[in-house]
Scaffold this motif. Structure first.
Motif, PDB file in Angstrom:
ATOM      1  N   UNK A   7      12.481  -2.188   7.915  1.00  0.00           N
ATOM      2  CA  UNK A   7      11.832  -1.067   7.232  1.00  0.00           C
ATOM      3  C   UNK A   7      11.890  -1.266   5.725  1.00  0.00           C
ATOM      4  N   UNK A   8      13.006  -1.773   5.226  1.00  0.00           N
ATOM      5  CA  UNK A   8      13.111  -2.046   3.793  1.00  0.00           C
ATOM      6  C   UNK A   8      12.054  -3.061   3.364  1.00  0.00           C
ATOM      7  N   UNK A   9      11.908  -4.145   4.129  1.00  0.00           N
ATOM      8  CA  UNK A   9      10.872  -5.138   3.814  1.00  0.00           C
ATOM      9  C   UNK A   9       9.482  -4.509   3.833  1.00  0.00           C
ATOM     10  N   UNK A  10       9.230  -3.656   4.825  1.00  0.00           N
ATOM     11  CA  UNK A  10       7.922  -3.018   4.933  1.00  0.00           C
ATOM     12  C   UNK A  10       7.652  -2.096   3.750  1.00  0.00           C
ATOM     13  N   UNK A  11       8.689  -1.451   3.248  1.00  0.00           N
ATOM     14  CA  UNK A  11       8.511  -0.569   2.081  1.00  0.00           C
ATOM     15  C   UNK A  11       8.083  -1.367   0.857  1.00  0.00           C
ATOM     16  N   UNK A  12       8.611  -2.577   0.719  1.00  0.00           N
ATOM     17  CA  UNK A  12       8.280  -3.410  -0.443  1.00  0.00           C
ATOM     18  C   UNK A  12       6.875  -4.004  -0.346  1.00  0.00           C
ATOM     19  N   UNK A  13       6.339  -4.059   0.864  1.00  0.00           N
ATOM     20  CA  UNK A  13       4.992  -4.614   1.047  1.00  0.00           C
ATOM     21  C   UNK A  13       4.006  -3.535   1.502  1.00  0.00           C
ATOM     22  N   UNK A  14       4.311  -2.288   1.155  1.00  0.00           N
ATOM     23  CA  UNK A  14       3.486  -1.156   1.595  1.00  0.00           C
ATOM     24  C   UNK A  14       2.025  -1.334   1.198  1.00  0.00           C
ATOM     25  N   UNK A  15       1.780  -1.713  -0.043  1.00  0.00           N
ATOM     26  CA  UNK A  15       0.402  -1.847  -0.529  1.00  0.00           C
ATOM     27  C   UNK A  15      -0.334  -2.946   0.228  1.00  0.00           C
ATOM     28  N   UNK A  16       0.329  -4.066   0.491  1.00  0.00           N
ATOM     29  CA  UNK A  16      -0.300  -5.168   1.225  1.00  0.00           C
ATOM     30  C   UNK A  16      -0.685  -4.716   2.625  1.00  0.00           C
ATOM     31  N   UNK A  17       0.197  -3.966   3.273  1.00  0.00           N
ATOM     32  CA  UNK A  17      -0.094  -3.494   4.622  1.00  0.00           C
ATOM     33  C   UNK A  17      -1.237  -2.478   4.616  1.00  0.00           C
ATOM     34  N   UNK A  18      -1.208  -1.551   3.687  1.00  0.00           N
ATOM     35  CA  UNK A  18      -2.267  -0.532   3.622  1.00  0.00           C
ATOM     36  C   UNK A  18      -3.634  -1.187   3.438  1.00  0.00           C
TER      37      UNK A  18
ATOM     38  N   UNK B  28      -0.238   6.798  -0.372  1.00  0.00           N
ATOM     39  CA  UNK B  28       0.362   6.301  -1.613  1.00  0.00           C
ATOM     40  C   UNK B  28       1.869   6.158  -1.553  1.00  0.00           C
ATOM     41  N   UNK B  29       2.505   6.766  -0.562  1.00  0.00           N
ATOM     42  CA  UNK B  29       3.961   6.773  -0.486  1.00  0.00           C
ATOM     43  C   UNK B  29       4.437   6.157   0.826  1.00  0.00           C
ATOM     44  N   UNK B  30       5.565   5.457   0.721  1.00  0.00           N
ATOM     45  CA  UNK B  30       6.196   4.926   1.930  1.00  0.00           C
ATOM     46  C   UNK B  30       7.397   5.785   2.298  1.00  0.00           C
ATOM     47  N   UNK B  31       7.520   6.077   3.591  1.00  0.00           N
ATOM     48  CA  UNK B  31       8.656   6.872   4.053  1.00  0.00           C
ATOM     49  C   UNK B  31       8.979   6.490   5.493  1.00  0.00           C
TER      50      UNK B  31
ATOM     51  N   UNK C 120       5.391  12.586  10.487  1.00  0.00           N
ATOM     52  CA  UNK C 120       4.782  12.662   9.166  1.00  0.00           C
ATOM     53  C   UNK C 120       5.241  11.552   8.245  1.00  0.00           C
ATOM     54  N   UNK C 121       5.876  10.524   8.796  1.00  0.00           N
ATOM     55  CA  UNK C 121       6.369   9.384   8.023  1.00  0.00           C
ATOM     56  C   UNK C 121       5.493   8.155   8.240  1.00  0.00           C
ATOM     57  N   UNK C 122       5.627   7.191   7.345  1.00  0.00           N
ATOM     58  CA  UNK C 122       4.935   5.912   7.514  1.00  0.00           C
ATOM     59  C   UNK C 122       5.478   5.170   8.722  1.00  0.00           C
ATOM     60  N   UNK C 123       6.804   5.152   8.851  1.00  0.00           N
ATOM     61  CA  UNK C 123       7.477   4.491   9.965  1.00  0.00           C
ATOM     62  C   UNK C 123       8.327   5.521  10.691  1.00  0.00           C
ATOM     63  N   UNK C 124       8.123   5.624  11.985  1.00  0.00           N
ATOM     64  CA  UNK C 124       8.932   6.539  12.800  1.00  0.00           C
ATOM     65  C   UNK C 124       9.865   5.730  13.689  1.00  0.00           C
ATOM     66  N   UNK C 125      11.119   6.193  13.763  1.00  0.00           N
ATOM     67  CA  UNK C 125      12.096   5.616  14.682  1.00  0.00           C
ATOM     68  C   UNK C 125      12.415   6.671  15.731  1.00  0.00           C
ATOM     69  N   UNK C 126      12.431   6.285  16.992  1.00  0.00           N
ATOM     70  CA  UNK C 126      12.661   7.232  18.071  1.00  0.00           C
ATOM     71  C   UNK C 126      14.112   7.680  18.168  1.00  0.00           C
ATOM     72  N   UNK C 127      14.312   8.842  18.773  1.00  0.00           N
ATOM     73  CA  UNK C 127      15.658   9.365  18.979  1.00  0.00           C
ATOM     74  C   UNK C 127      16.509   8.416  19.819  1.00  0.00           C
TER      75      UNK C 127
ATOM     76  N   UNK D  49      15.392   3.878  -3.195  1.00  0.00           N
ATOM     77  CA  UNK D  49      14.247   4.766  -3.026  1.00  0.00           C
ATOM     78  C   UNK D  49      14.169   5.313  -1.612  1.00  0.00           C
ATOM     79  N   UNK D  50      14.383   4.440  -0.623  1.00  0.00           N
ATOM     80  CA  UNK D  50      14.317   4.866   0.774  1.00  0.00           C
ATOM     81  C   UNK D  50      15.420   5.874   1.064  1.00  0.00           C
ATOM     82  N   UNK D  51      16.626   5.621   0.525  1.00  0.00           N
ATOM     83  CA  UNK D  51      17.746   6.532   0.756  1.00  0.00           C
ATOM     84  C   UNK D  51      17.448   7.932   0.222  1.00  0.00           C
TER      85      UNK D  51
END
Length: 430
Positions: free
Chosen positions: A328-339, A360-363, A370-377, A425-427
């Protein structure tokens, strides 16, 4: 998808000879057709066919030929070569006869098409070459006939710009990626439109249905529109050998979803493209228009996404939750490339409303749609599992999205400074 299950051990599609599933027209039927042409003729606004009576009732000559199974009479099969057109989202196809049944794409010949007619080559040098890559049973023709997913190359053997499969195959063949056995579960949403007005199925022409709420996974003539198409597609995909794992009505009326996976590596893209082709053919027959637009109706209506569930071997093993956090940390740094790679018009969908995060925001969050990346319970509870990337649009290219996820989480390494900054930022957002 609720969870990632183990994929089939049969990663490479194999075609086996099937039993005849349709009754061919007998000589007696042909005699009846020929000798009784003075009978009444059935008329249609679009075409006319001869209809006659026989022992079995009315025979539609065209329908009988469409359902004719050639398997008992010849070794030849029909192969429908499928490829992606110049827009990067349209599927094209054409048919050819193969002298005998095949069980692997390598047994099929390369073919070509006029790239100037699909926006993929100039008129003065228009030949584009099709390389067969994956085969599926043909649910429309039955028998031993097949659908062939292809990618496209120049006569010199170079992949053309719209061939995204070639680059994806390179990434998935990387030893680091192969060792992690990446699994994907893709949730394809789509919208059905009325043919002449291009307005969602079940909606009053020029008007709107009641607000969202009653339609998701609902039953009833006033809440579910297009179930027959969804069910027909479901069965056709199972017949074809596509790894479809479920389907449901979506939040916006006239909108549906199906899930493909878990699939391993490049197989995920092959199966999604084959399933899209089958859906196009079914809606064609039903007289309904299919759209993969990520926001087909503006306003207070859900858009259409292609949520992509993803895991690696390390994520699925004990201690995997920490591996997921690093991914997830790696994905946050490449958010623009993925979008930029996640589909045209996605900015109209990713607004921060209607179960989306802002473009515009990664979460990321646990059980947060409502987040960019969801992790299941269950992933949090078990300390291992998978993540769901909720950013891809319904019109995304599955080869691009799946390969990019593998590249960003398995092959790309951030600098220590960027990694530390992103972690902070993620924290703050979690």
């Amino acid at each position: 998808m609720a969870q990632i299950l183990a994929p089939s051990t049969q990663w490479q599609m194999r075609i086996t000879k099937t039993s005849p599933c349709a009754t061919p027209i007998t000589s007696k039927m042909w005699s009846s057709l020929v000798m009784k042409q003075t009978k009444k003729v059935a008329h249609s606004a679009k075409f006319r066919v001869m209809a006659v009576n026989s022992e079995n009732g009315t025979i539609n000559r065209v329908e009988d030929l469409l359902n004719l199974d050639i398997t008992p009479f010849t070794d030849s099969i029909i192969a429908e070569y499928i490829w992606i057109g110049g827009t990067g989202i349209d599927v094209r196809s054409k048919s050819r006869t193969i002298s005998k049944p095949v069980s692997h794409p390598s047994e099929l010949p390369k073919w070509n098409y006029d790239g100037s007619s699909t926006g993929q080559a100039p008129g003065e040098d228009s030949e584009v070459i099709l390389y067969p890559q994956a085969i599926f049973k043909d649910p429309f023709r039955g028998g031993n006939n097949i659908l062939v997913v292809c990618d496209a190359y120049t006569p010199a053997g170079e992949p053309i710009p719209t061939n995204k499969r070639h680059r994806a195959a390179e990434i998935f063949s990387n030893p680091k990626v192969e060792a992690e056995i990446p699994w994907y579960g893709i949730e394809q949403e789509y919208t059905l439109l009325q043919t002449n007005v291009k307005w969602p199925l079940g909606w009053p022409v020029g008007g709107y249905p009641g607000p969202q709420g009653p339609y998701y996974c609902a039953a009833g003539a006033d809440k579910s529109f297009g179930r027959d198409i969804s069910d027909a597609h479901y069965k056709a995909c199972i017949y074809a050998g596509i790894n479809i794992s479920g389907t449901n009505g979506e939040v916006m009326p006239g909108q549906w979803e199906y899930q493909v996976g878990p699939s391993v590596g490049i197989e995920a893209g092959d199966h999604i493209w084959a399933s899209r082709y089958i859906l196009e053919r079914i809606t064609e027959q039903a007289g309904v228009v299919l759209t993969l637009d990520p926001k087909p109706i503006e306003g207070d209506w859900n858009g259409a996404g292609c949520h992509t569930n993803y895991s690696t071997k390390s994520m699925r093993e004990d201690g995997g939750f920490e591996v997921i956090k690093k991914a997830i940390l790696n994905l946050s740094l490449r958010h623009k490339i993925h979008i930029e790679a996640y589909g045209e018009g996605n900015e109209r969908r990713l607004t921060g409303k209607h179960e989306t995060a802002s473009i515009n925001d990664f979460s990321w969050g646990v059980a947060n749609r409502g987040c960019s990346i969801r992790v299941g319970r269950d992933t949090e509870k078990n300390g291992k599992g998978y993540l769901e990337d909720r950013r891809p649009a319904s019109n995304m290219d599955p080869y691009v999205v799946t390969a990019l996820l593998a590249e960003s989480t398995l092959l790309w390494e951030p600098t220590l400074e960027a990694e530390a900054l992103a972690a902070q930022k993620i924290a703050l957002k979690v």
